[in-house]
Design a protein around this motif. Sequence first.
Motif, PDB file in Angstrom:
ATOM      1  N   ASN A  89      70.219  37.861  40.515  1.00  0.00           N
ATOM      2  CA  ASN A  89      70.989  38.601  41.500  1.00  0.00           C
ATOM      3  C   ASN A  89      70.288  38.518  42.847  1.00  0.00           C
ATOM      4  N   LEU A  90      71.013  38.130  43.915  1.00  0.00           N
ATOM      5  CA  LEU A  90      70.392  37.933  45.221  1.00  0.00           C
ATOM      6  C   LEU A  90      69.781  39.219  45.753  1.00  0.00           C
ATOM      7  N   SER A  91      70.495  40.322  45.651  1.00  0.00           N
ATOM      8  CA  SER A  91      69.932  41.579  46.135  1.00  0.00           C
ATOM      9  C   SER A  91      68.707  41.969  45.320  1.00  0.00           C
ATOM     10  N   GLY A  92      68.688  41.625  44.026  1.00  0.00           N
ATOM     11  CA  GLY A  92      67.517  41.889  43.188  1.00  0.00           C
ATOM     12  C   GLY A  92      66.320  41.081  43.629  1.00  0.00           C
ATOM     13  N   ILE A  93      66.547  39.821  44.050  1.00  0.00           N
ATOM     14  CA  ILE A  93      65.451  38.968  44.534  1.00  0.00           C
ATOM     15  C   ILE A  93      64.885  39.513  45.840  1.00  0.00           C
ATOM     16  N   ILE A  94      65.775  39.919  46.763  1.00  0.00           N
ATOM     17  CA  ILE A  94      65.323  40.463  48.048  1.00  0.00           C
ATOM     18  C   ILE A  94      64.559  41.765  47.830  1.00  0.00           C
ATOM     19  N   PHE A  95      65.074  42.609  46.930  1.00  0.00           N
ATOM     20  CA  PHE A  95      64.414  43.884  46.632  1.00  0.00           C
ATOM     21  C   PHE A  95      63.027  43.641  46.042  1.00  0.00           C
ATOM     22  N   LEU A  96      62.917  42.639  45.158  1.00  0.00           N
ATOM     23  CA  LEU A  96      61.624  42.313  44.547  1.00  0.00           C
ATOM     24  C   LEU A  96      60.632  41.827  45.609  1.00  0.00           C
ATOM     25  N   ALA A  97      61.131  41.049  46.584  1.00  0.00           N
ATOM     26  CA  ALA A  97      60.267  40.612  47.684  1.00  0.00           C
ATOM     27  C   ALA A  97      59.727  41.818  48.446  1.00  0.00           C
ATOM     28  N   GLY A  98      60.576  42.837  48.641  1.00  0.00           N
ATOM     29  CA  GLY A  98      60.125  44.054  49.300  1.00  0.00           C
ATOM     30  C   GLY A  98      59.043  44.770  48.516  1.00  0.00           C
ATOM     31  N   LEU A  99      59.186  44.782  47.187  1.00  0.00           N
ATOM     32  CA  LEU A  99      58.160  45.417  46.350  1.00  0.00           C
ATOM     33  C   LEU A  99      56.834  44.682  46.447  1.00  0.00           C
ATOM     34  N   TYR A 100      56.895  43.344  46.482  1.00  0.00           N
ATOM     35  CA  TYR A 100      55.652  42.566  46.551  1.00  0.00           C
ATOM     36  C   TYR A 100      54.953  42.758  47.891  1.00  0.00           C
ATOM     37  N   ILE A 101      55.702  42.798  48.993  1.00  0.00           N
ATOM     38  CA  ILE A 101      55.047  42.975  50.292  1.00  0.00           C
ATOM     39  C   ILE A 101      54.538  44.408  50.429  1.00  0.00           C
ATOM     40  N   ALA A 102      55.216  45.369  49.818  1.00  0.00           N
ATOM     41  CA  ALA A 102      54.767  46.764  49.897  1.00  0.00           C
ATOM     42  C   ALA A 102      53.490  46.980  49.087  1.00  0.00           C
ATOM     43  N   THR A 103      53.327  46.231  47.987  1.00  0.00           N
ATOM     44  CA  THR A 103      52.143  46.387  47.134  1.00  0.00           C
ATOM     45  C   THR A 103      51.110  45.301  47.393  1.00  0.00           C
ATOM     46  N   ASP A 104      51.242  44.602  48.514  1.00  0.00           N
ATOM     47  CA  ASP A 104      50.338  43.487  48.804  1.00  0.00           C
ATOM     48  C   ASP A 104      48.925  43.974  49.074  1.00  0.00           C
ATOM     49  N   SER A 105      47.963  43.159  48.676  1.00  0.00           N
ATOM     50  CA  SER A 105      46.554  43.405  48.983  1.00  0.00           C
ATOM     51  C   SER A 105      45.888  42.061  49.194  1.00  0.00           C
ATOM     52  N   SER A 106      44.661  42.079  49.650  1.00  0.00           N
ATOM     53  CA  SER A 106      43.927  40.835  49.891  1.00  0.00           C
ATOM     54  C   SER A 106      43.487  40.163  48.601  1.00  0.00           C
ATOM     55  N   ILE A 107      43.600  40.877  47.476  1.00  0.00           N
ATOM     56  CA  ILE A 107      43.200  40.337  46.175  1.00  0.00           C
ATOM     57  C   ILE A 107      44.385  39.600  45.564  1.00  0.00           C
ATOM     58  N   SER A 108      44.151  38.399  45.106  1.00  0.00           N
ATOM     59  CA  SER A 108      45.223  37.611  44.500  1.00  0.00           C
ATOM     60  C   SER A 108      45.689  38.251  43.197  1.00  0.00           C
ATOM     61  N   ASN A 109      46.988  38.254  42.971  1.00  0.00           N
ATOM     62  CA  ASN A 109      47.568  38.804  41.752  1.00  0.00           C
ATOM     63  C   ASN A 109      47.287  37.870  40.585  1.00  0.00           C
ATOM     64  N   GLU A 110      46.632  38.382  39.559  1.00  0.00           N
ATOM     65  CA  GLU A 110      46.227  37.543  38.426  1.00  0.00           C
ATOM     66  C   GLU A 110      47.419  36.966  37.677  1.00  0.00           C
ATOM     67  N   GLU A 111      48.503  37.699  37.604  1.00  0.00           N
ATOM     68  CA  GLU A 111      49.648  37.257  36.810  1.00  0.00           C
ATOM     69  C   GLU A 111      50.429  36.131  37.485  1.00  0.00           C
TER      70      GLU A 111
END
Length: 341
Positions: A89-111
């Motif tokens: 779902n396009l809106s689901g992809i955009i929403f997920l991008a928002g979650l990733y930028i909101a929870t971003d840190s300088s540490i690389s995500n292991e998963e």
Amino acid sequence: TGYSLSSEQHLQGRLRGLHHYLILESMNSKKVIIPFGKIVRRGDGGRIGINFVNMSNCELSPTHGGAEEELRFFIYDIHPRFNTLESTNLSGIIFLAGLYIATDSSISNEEIGMTGMARAIQLIRQCFVTRPLSEEEFFCLGNVKELARHHSPTLYLLAADVERNSASYRFLSQCYSDGEEPLNYSSKETAEEGSAYAALIERTANPRLLLSRTESNRSLGWHNSKRRAKRRRVLNRLIEIEPCPVSKTALDDLHSSFASMWTGIKRASSKPYPLQGSTSTKLEEKVHGEMKLSWKLHCEEKEVDITLDPTIVHDFEEMEKVVVSLLDEIEGYLFLILNGD
């Protein structure tokens, strides 16, 4: 159907600070349910909040009486191999991008093997469509721009590019009128993020966090030629190499001399062809003809006697001298060429 609440309600190593979700599991798959709303950063220890939104009037925090009808959510599949959250779902992809930028840190995500910012940029690049954005998609994209501002100029410019691209298809919408003014995307915010991006490309070498040449030209009207300059091929002067002093004719003569030391005497074979099949058709006649020739060659090879020439010892001594002489010539030639003399 077939899903139940997972015993572990924690996305290991992903979306740090987000607690608004449920994890469902079945025999072979897992799903994550995340409520739809406006993603906000809270000041208490990096926690991420989702304010529920009623899309009918775009008001936050619906009343308890209407929450059951107004609450909406996204369902993401957890990829069985890569452990990434997936949505068609396009809106689901955009929403997920928002979650990733909101929870971003300088540490690389292991998963996912990258930072949240890099993953958000990757997701927004998947959102270019040849139609106008829906109200929900437009809201999610605006939320991404708000989260990316002052944090990731690359993501902001990409989101604005997606918004601008979708706006070029507004004439397909039923509510579009011919006299409608085109949207202006040359805003102060875009100019500020463009200046921030110009400073970013001078201090980072991570291509995941930068725009491509086409994206930069489309969003800013320029690209950083210094960073993307390709090394030009330098055509050096062709080196003139003298021909090898040992010719092919000399090697052929050496091979002929070596082969002539053995003499083979063939004797006709008396063994009959062992297969007596029908040759009533042309195909059978052709097949048996080929097999008979093969049998004849087989018998001749078994009956060949090899005899050595009486002067073979003397011939070997002479041949050894020729071989040593040829090797010396080739060695001197290679040494001369490789040293450039």
